[in-house]
Design a protein around this motif. Structure first.
Motif, PDB file in Angstrom:
ATOM      1  N   LYS A 296      45.266  20.526  19.261  1.00  0.00           N
ATOM      2  CA  LYS A 296      44.589  21.761  18.874  1.00  0.00           C
ATOM      3  C   LYS A 296      44.030  22.439  20.109  1.00  0.00           C
ATOM      4  N   LEU A 297      44.004  23.754  20.073  1.00  0.00           N
ATOM      5  CA  LEU A 297      43.477  24.531  21.193  1.00  0.00           C
ATOM      6  C   LEU A 297      41.962  24.377  21.238  1.00  0.00           C
ATOM      7  N   THR A 298      41.461  23.744  22.260  1.00  0.00           N
ATOM      8  CA  THR A 298      40.023  23.569  22.420  1.00  0.00           C
ATOM      9  C   THR A 298      39.374  24.931  22.662  1.00  0.00           C
ATOM     10  N   GLY A 299      38.359  25.212  21.884  1.00  0.00           N
ATOM     11  CA  GLY A 299      37.685  26.492  22.028  1.00  0.00           C
ATOM     12  C   GLY A 299      38.298  27.617  21.228  1.00  0.00           C
ATOM     13  N   GLY A 300      39.428  27.362  20.588  1.00  0.00           N
ATOM     14  CA  GLY A 300      40.035  28.351  19.712  1.00  0.00           C
ATOM     15  C   GLY A 300      40.394  29.649  20.402  1.00  0.00           C
ATOM     16  N   MET A 301      40.319  30.747  19.655  1.00  0.00           N
ATOM     17  CA  MET A 301      40.726  32.048  20.187  1.00  0.00           C
ATOM     18  C   MET A 301      39.822  32.507  21.333  1.00  0.00           C
ATOM     19  N   ASP A 302      38.567  32.084  21.336  1.00  0.00           N
ATOM     20  CA  ASP A 302      37.700  32.448  22.463  1.00  0.00           C
ATOM     21  C   ASP A 302      38.266  31.905  23.767  1.00  0.00           C
ATOM     22  N   ALA A 303      38.746  30.658  23.741  1.00  0.00           N
ATOM     23  CA  ALA A 303      39.325  30.059  24.944  1.00  0.00           C
ATOM     24  C   ALA A 303      40.628  30.756  25.315  1.00  0.00           C
ATOM     25  N   TRP A 304      41.408  31.144  24.314  1.00  0.00           N
ATOM     26  CA  TRP A 304      42.669  31.844  24.569  1.00  0.00           C
ATOM     27  C   TRP A 304      42.408  33.169  25.281  1.00  0.00           C
ATOM     28  N   LEU A 305      41.436  33.924  24.800  1.00  0.00           N
ATOM     29  CA  LEU A 305      41.120  35.218  25.406  1.00  0.00           C
ATOM     30  C   LEU A 305      40.477  35.050  26.773  1.00  0.00           C
ATOM     31  N   ALA A 306      39.618  34.033  26.907  1.00  0.00           N
ATOM     32  CA  ALA A 306      38.954  33.802  28.199  1.00  0.00           C
ATOM     33  C   ALA A 306      39.954  33.463  29.283  1.00  0.00           C
TER      34      ALA A 306
END
Length: 459
Positions: A340-350
């Motif tokens: 799973k993407l750690t931090g979700g969409m916030d991490a993706w955008l960051a």
């Protein structure tokens, strides 16, 4: 209190529409009937009663879930009981018609009841006074019988005729005999809607429309006419169950993934599955991600819409249960779970990556767009928006080109429609919107009357 109240614990999988059963044998041992690979509920029930699972029986080579019998044999030394005709490739007690197993005070008798599958067995439970109940698997079910097309269209009628004979055999049991089916409402193995998951022979003689058919030909026609589509993964699981699912020595986990790792997975042909609620997906998601909101039906749509041969990465909300993702995937044969993407969409955008959005429209804002209904055919026929184009969600991978430009996609509430929109977007469609609600909401907002049937609804 009857026997079942004291000794039998039904364990319902609402998502797949199936029931497993834990039978307390009264001496600290138990029998598990048609347990899936997700054994969490069964193990919890056994632990509450202080039971060791001594027997694990399967009525048939299930197409809709991986069996937990091999795992129970490994973990607790359970004797696996199954049809000799299934040619299972692991150690088990091979049963043929009439064979009996001594459970210690109770007896389990195998009854050959082909139809749903060739090797199907029902298990009649007896004590000194006679028949207590029968585990009917995918033979006689509440107000119906399970589908007969899993072995190919060319054998559907042949197996429907076998199902007719099997139901005749079962209904020769005394009327008071309890009926404990595996398949129930919500199962794509063909069960009608309803809340009842167990019944009796006598009740089925009165209520089951298939049992009131005047002859075999009428029975076959009625049963075959009731068959809708079923998930693609059904075609894979029977053989895996015949070989025996891999034994797990620890609970599977979802590893943590960084945004660069997710990008690399996509580049290598993997898939991103966004399990957040539909509203979250609509607000912002990874372009090309498949929306399958985590709920009871998650396993069904994962198994229907994605291959089991590519790695999967998941986008989750903070409060979602990762073990639920894992076990729903594993019970339908999906083990290539990259994480799973750690931090979700916030991490993706960051990390500097873009996101896409999907319009999620209330019914009063959805007018003027072509209306695409992705529900099952029976749902559509029961009532749909006039002029709607009907494409079942399960067929959308192959039929995306048939969708009109700028559609509003709808189901009953919005979850399946968001999945459909994500498939359309993956196929290159733009300006796709999703109806927040169902056809009745849309019709009320547009002052329309729903229509029934399926005539003249397809492009």
């Amino acid at each position: 209190m009857g026997f079942a109240d004291d000794h039998l614990i039904p364990l319902v999988d609402e998502g797949l529409g199936n029931s497993a059963y834990l039978l307390d044998l009264g001496d600290g041992r138990a029998l598990a009937m048609d347990a899936s690979r997700d054994l969490r509920a069964l193990r919890a029930a056994a632990e509450r009663r202080g039971l060791r699972i001594a027997f694990a029986a399967d009525t048939h080579l299930h197409a809709d879930f991986l069996s937990g019998a091999v795992q129970l044999g490994h973990d607790s030394g359970a004797t696996i009981l199954a049809s000799a005709a299934g040619r299972r490739a692991f150690d088990h007690q091979r049963l043929t018609d009439g064979d009996e197993v001594d459970l210690g005070g109770l007896t389990l008798r195998a009854l050959a009841t082909p139809g749903h599958t060739d090797e199907h067995l029902s298990f009649l439970l007896l004590d000194g006074s006679g028949e207590l109940g029968v585990f009917t698997g995918g033979s006689l079910i509440v107000n119906s019988a399970a589908r007969t097309d899993l072995l190919g269209q060319e054998r559907t009628e042949e197996l429907a005729r076998a199902q007719y004979r099997s139901l005749k055999r079962l209904t020769a049991l005394p009327d008071q005999t309890a009926v404990w089916p595996t398949h129930g409402a919500g199962s794509f193995c063909s069960a009608p809607p309803g809340t009842e998951r167990t019944t009796t022979i006598g009740a089925q003689k009165q209520a089951n429309p298939l049992l009131t058919a005047p002859d075999e030909d009428t029975f076959v026609a009625q049963l075959v006419a009731s068959l809708g589509t079923y998930p693609a993964y059904f075609d894979r699981l029977g053989e895996i169950n015949r070989r025996g699912p891999a034994v797990l020595t620890a609970d599977p986990m979802l590893p943590a993934l960084s945004a660069p790792q997710v990008r690399a997975l996509i580049a290598d042909g993997g898939h991103v599955v966004d399990v957040r609620p539909a509203t979250d997906y609509a607000a912002g998601h990874i372009r090309g991600a498949l929306s399958i909101p985590l709920r009871d039906q998650f396993a069904t749509w994962l198994g229907w819409l994605l291959p089991d041969t590519a790695p999967l990465a998941f986008i989750t909300a903070e409060d979602q249960d990762l073990s639920e993702i894992v076990w729903q995937a594993y019970k339908v044969g999906y083990e290539r779970l990259a994480g799973k993407l750690t931090g979700g969409m916030d991490a993706w955008l960051a990390d500097g990556n873009p996101q896409a959005t999907t319009a999620f429209l209330a019914a009063d804002r959805a007018a003027g767009r072509p209306y695409v209904d992705v529900r099952q055919e029976a749902e559509f026929a029961a009532g749909h928006v006039p002029g709607a184009l009907h494409i079942e969600l399960g067929a959308l991978n192959e039929s995306a080109a048939d969708a009109p430009t700028g559609p509003v996609v709808a189901c009953g509430h919005g979850e399946r429609a968001m999945t459909a929109a994500s498939l359309l977007e993956r196929a290159g469609h733009t300006d796709v919107a999703v109806l927040d609600g169902g056809p009745a909401d849309y019709a009320a907002a547009q002052d329309l009357r729903l229509v029934q049937g399926v005539e003249d609804t397809r492009a």
